[in-house]
Design a protein around this motif. Structure first.
Motif, PDB file in Angstrom:
ATOM      1  N   SER A 141       0.871  -1.169  -0.179  1.00  0.00           N
ATOM      2  CA  SER A 141       0.001   0.178   0.178  1.00  0.00           C
ATOM      3  C   SER A 141       0.327   1.022  -0.014  1.00  0.00           C
ATOM      4  O   SER A 141       0.523   2.307   0.626  1.00  0.00           O
ATOM      5  N   ALA A 142       2.109   1.614  -0.810  1.00  0.00           N
ATOM      6  CA  ALA A 142       2.811   2.457  -0.923  1.00  0.00           C
ATOM      7  C   ALA A 142       2.150   3.534  -1.383  1.00  0.00           C
ATOM      8  O   ALA A 142       3.729   4.574  -1.603  1.00  0.00           O
ATOM      9  N   HIS A 143       1.919   3.020  -2.822  1.00  0.00           N
ATOM     10  CA  HIS A 143       1.770   3.663  -3.692  1.00  0.00           C
ATOM     11  C   HIS A 143       1.080   4.978  -3.664  1.00  0.00           C
ATOM     12  O   HIS A 143      -0.176   5.139  -2.910  1.00  0.00           O
ATOM     13  N   GLN A 144       0.932   6.060  -4.007  1.00  0.00           N
ATOM     14  CA  GLN A 144       0.612   7.058  -4.438  1.00  0.00           C
ATOM     15  C   GLN A 144      -1.211   8.011  -5.055  1.00  0.00           C
ATOM     16  O   GLN A 144      -2.103   8.093  -5.061  1.00  0.00           O
ATOM     17  N   LYS A 145      -0.767   6.572  -6.135  1.00  0.00           N
ATOM     18  CA  LYS A 145      -1.730   6.926  -7.359  1.00  0.00           C
ATOM     19  C   LYS A 145      -1.905   4.904  -7.504  1.00  0.00           C
ATOM     20  O   LYS A 145      -1.681   3.985  -6.969  1.00  0.00           O
ATOM     21  N   PRO A 146      -3.441   5.363  -8.740  1.00  0.00           N
ATOM     22  CA  PRO A 146      -3.440   3.335  -8.852  1.00  0.00           C
ATOM     23  C   PRO A 146      -2.079   2.295  -9.096  1.00  0.00           C
ATOM     24  O   PRO A 146      -1.558   3.006  -9.846  1.00  0.00           O
ATOM     25  N   VAL A 147      -1.971   1.631  -8.732  1.00  0.00           N
ATOM     26  CA  VAL A 147      -0.839   0.637  -9.552  1.00  0.00           C
ATOM     27  C   VAL A 147      -2.143  -0.192 -10.778  1.00  0.00           C
ATOM     28  O   VAL A 147      -2.643  -0.807 -10.038  1.00  0.00           O
ATOM     29  N   SER A 148      -0.772  -0.227 -11.558  1.00  0.00           N
ATOM     30  CA  SER A 148      -1.720  -0.976 -12.468  1.00  0.00           C
ATOM     31  C   SER A 148      -0.747  -1.810 -13.256  1.00  0.00           C
ATOM     32  O   SER A 148      -0.989  -2.711 -14.691  1.00  0.00           O
ATOM     33  N   PHE A 149       0.329  -2.650 -12.656  1.00  0.00           N
ATOM     34  CA  PHE A 149       1.106  -3.339 -13.314  1.00  0.00           C
ATOM     35  C   PHE A 149       2.074  -3.669 -12.439  1.00  0.00           C
ATOM     36  O   PHE A 149       2.961  -2.834 -11.154  1.00  0.00           O
ATOM     37  N   VAL A 150       1.936  -5.256 -12.451  1.00  0.00           N
ATOM     38  CA  VAL A 150       3.424  -5.853 -11.300  1.00  0.00           C
ATOM     39  C   VAL A 150       4.142  -7.066 -11.819  1.00  0.00           C
ATOM     40  O   VAL A 150       3.482  -7.266 -13.636  1.00  0.00           O
ATOM     41  N   ALA A 151       5.277  -7.143 -11.957  1.00  0.00           N
ATOM     42  CA  ALA A 151       6.353  -8.064 -12.760  1.00  0.00           C
ATOM     43  C   ALA A 151       7.253  -9.068 -11.226  1.00  0.00           C
ATOM     44  O   ALA A 151       7.655  -8.522 -10.800  1.00  0.00           O
ATOM     45  N   TRP A 152       7.237 -10.772 -11.648  1.00  0.00           N
ATOM     46  CA  TRP A 152       7.335 -11.576 -10.678  1.00  0.00           C
ATOM     47  C   TRP A 152       9.332 -11.051 -11.141  1.00  0.00           C
ATOM     48  O   TRP A 152       9.384 -11.729 -12.001  1.00  0.00           O
ATOM     49  N   SER A 153       9.843 -11.748 -10.160  1.00  0.00           N
ATOM     50  CA  SER A 153      11.925 -11.432 -10.610  1.00  0.00           C
ATOM     51  C   SER A 153      11.485 -13.062 -10.755  1.00  0.00           C
ATOM     52  O   SER A 153      10.360 -13.912 -10.217  1.00  0.00           O
ATOM     53  N   PRO A 154      12.422 -13.767 -11.877  1.00  0.00           N
ATOM     54  CA  PRO A 154      12.136 -15.138 -12.153  1.00  0.00           C
ATOM     55  C   PRO A 154      11.832 -15.818 -11.187  1.00  0.00           C
ATOM     56  O   PRO A 154      11.840 -17.225 -11.420  1.00  0.00           O
ATOM     57  N   ASP A 155      12.848 -15.964  -9.711  1.00  0.00           N
ATOM     58  CA  ASP A 155      13.310 -16.515  -8.302  1.00  0.00           C
ATOM     59  C   ASP A 155      12.290 -15.963  -7.934  1.00  0.00           C
ATOM     60  O   ASP A 155      12.089 -16.891  -6.576  1.00  0.00           O
ATOM     61  N   ASP A 156      11.430 -15.335  -8.141  1.00  0.00           N
ATOM     62  CA  ASP A 156       9.426 -15.249  -7.346  1.00  0.00           C
ATOM     63  C   ASP A 156      10.266 -14.280  -6.314  1.00  0.00           C
ATOM     64  O   ASP A 156       8.861 -14.277  -5.071  1.00  0.00           O
ATOM     65  N   LYS A 157      10.527 -13.771  -5.301  1.00  0.00           N
ATOM     66  CA  LYS A 157      11.355 -13.253  -3.981  1.00  0.00           C
ATOM     67  C   LYS A 157      11.198 -11.964  -4.150  1.00  0.00           C
ATOM     68  O   LYS A 157      10.994 -11.817  -3.298  1.00  0.00           O
ATOM     69  N   LEU A 158      10.759 -11.655  -5.651  1.00  0.00           N
ATOM     70  CA  LEU A 158      10.542  -9.753  -5.423  1.00  0.00           C
ATOM     71  C   LEU A 158       9.516  -9.818  -6.863  1.00  0.00           C
ATOM     72  O   LEU A 158       9.386 -10.408  -7.490  1.00  0.00           O
ATOM     73  N   LEU A 159       9.204  -8.734  -6.089  1.00  0.00           N
ATOM     74  CA  LEU A 159       8.027  -8.347  -7.428  1.00  0.00           C
ATOM     75  C   LEU A 159       8.498  -6.218  -6.995  1.00  0.00           C
ATOM     76  O   LEU A 159       8.329  -5.479  -6.086  1.00  0.00           O
ATOM     77  N   LEU A 160       8.066  -6.376  -8.621  1.00  0.00           N
ATOM     78  CA  LEU A 160       8.024  -5.197  -8.717  1.00  0.00           C
ATOM     79  C   LEU A 160       6.651  -4.522  -9.065  1.00  0.00           C
ATOM     80  O   LEU A 160       5.602  -5.434 -10.043  1.00  0.00           O
TER      81      LEU A 160
END
Length: 328
Positions: A59-78
């Motif tokens: 919940s840290a964004h200040q505007k709508p979130v429209s995109f996510v991307a998983w790292s290849p090992d699934d330990k991180l998310l953009l």
């Protein structure tokens, strides 16, 4: 069009407080991440019996979130949004590790390199940036006459960046040779999806068609998928099923559409949502499970009947995918 088969969903996830614009299963098939107009992203964990539970609300964004991307090992998310920053999250803890920002950039999309140590982002400043996980800008690329970047991806070998360029073109930039090649369409392109092996590219077009391209050495238009409704909004499609046998897409008529990838036949129209279906994601590990995100604030989880799925082929009598209410 009347639904070809009125299948029932397995589960409805209702934790978002506004329209759900994007979702994507993790590479290992154990998680689902969703992005919403409510300024949040949610990481869902898939438990035994294909039940979904919320693991973290981001919940840290200040505007709508429209995109996510998983790292290849699934330990991180953009995560990123409409003219927003890019944030990097620890999937296990839900902690925001870093925020990537650049004056006037307004990032709208992002994607990982296969080494999991770098990613790209693009936005309204008409540049594509390459970052490391410590927040350092490694490189940037501004294509010739590049407009704002609305969608992009990295090929599975990490050698090419694929991006929507303007209204009706795709530019593929080779990082080794520093050369570009173009794929041009007659109508506006709203989103792209690259197959896991980077052989094929799906393009959703504003003329209510989805085009399948072979993006090998010589780009070639292979098939057109029709029947869904798209005119005003960004609608996203995906590959799915065993051997990527299907193409699935959202639609502005509140339904999910599924086609046979190999011959373009419309196999199923799935009602259930009460608003535009913006995005569909197929589980990369379990070919009998996929999800859809809608303006109705919900995510719907769908299951494909295992026996019917296995008997699917281009010469089947009716080609309808039957959906199961409950586990496959």
């Amino acid at each position: 069009m009347e639904p070809l088969h009125a299948g029932q969903e397995m589960e409805v996830l209702e934790s978002h407080k506004n329209e759900v614009w994007f979702l994507q299963f993790s590479n290992n098939g154990k998680y689902l991440a969703s992005a919403s107009k409510d300024y949040s992203a949610i990481i869902w964990e898939i438990t035994e019996g294909n039940s979904f539970s919320m693991k973290h609300r981001l919940s840290a964004h200040q505007k709508p979130v429209s995109f996510v991307a998983w790292s290849p090992d699934d330990k991180l998310l953009l995560t990123c949004g409409i003219e927003e920053v890019v944030k990097l999250w620890n999937v296990e803890t839900g902690e925001c590790k870093l925020t990537y920002d650049k004056a006037n950039s307004g990032f709208t999309s992002c994607g990982w390199f296969p080494d999991g140590k770098r990613f790209i982002s693009g936005g309204v400043d008409k540049c594509i940036y390459i970052w490391d996980l410590e927040g350092k800008e490694l490189d940037s690329w501004k294509g010739q006459g590049m407009p704002k970047i609305s969608d992009l991806a990295v090929t599975s070998d990490g050698k090419e960046i694929i991006s929507i360029c303007g209204d009706n073109a795709i530019v593929m930039y080779n990082l080794d040779t520093k050369t570009e090649r173009l794929i041009e369409e007659e109508h506006g392109i709203t989103s792209l999806c690259v197959s896991k092996d980077s052989r094929f590219l799906l393009l959703n077009l504003a003329n209510q068609e989805i085009h399948l391209w072979d993006i090998g050495a010589r780009s070639k238009l292979l098939l057109k998928y029709k029947g869904h409704r798209q005119g005003r909004y960004v609608i996203r499609s995906c590959f799915g099923g065993s051997d990527l046998a299907f193409v699935a897409s959202g639609s502005e008529d509140s339904q999910v559409y599924i086609w046979h990838r190999g011959n373009g036949e419309l196999l199923a129209v799935l009602p259930g949502h009460s608003g535009t279906v913006n995005c569909v994601s197929w589980n990369p590990v379990n070919p009998h499970l996929f999800a859809s995100a809608s303006d109705d604030y919900t995510i719907r989880i769908w299951g494909v009947n295992r026996n019917t799925f296995k008997s699917k082929n281009a010469s089947s009598s009716n080609g309808i995918v039957h959906l199961a209410n409950g586990g496959p």
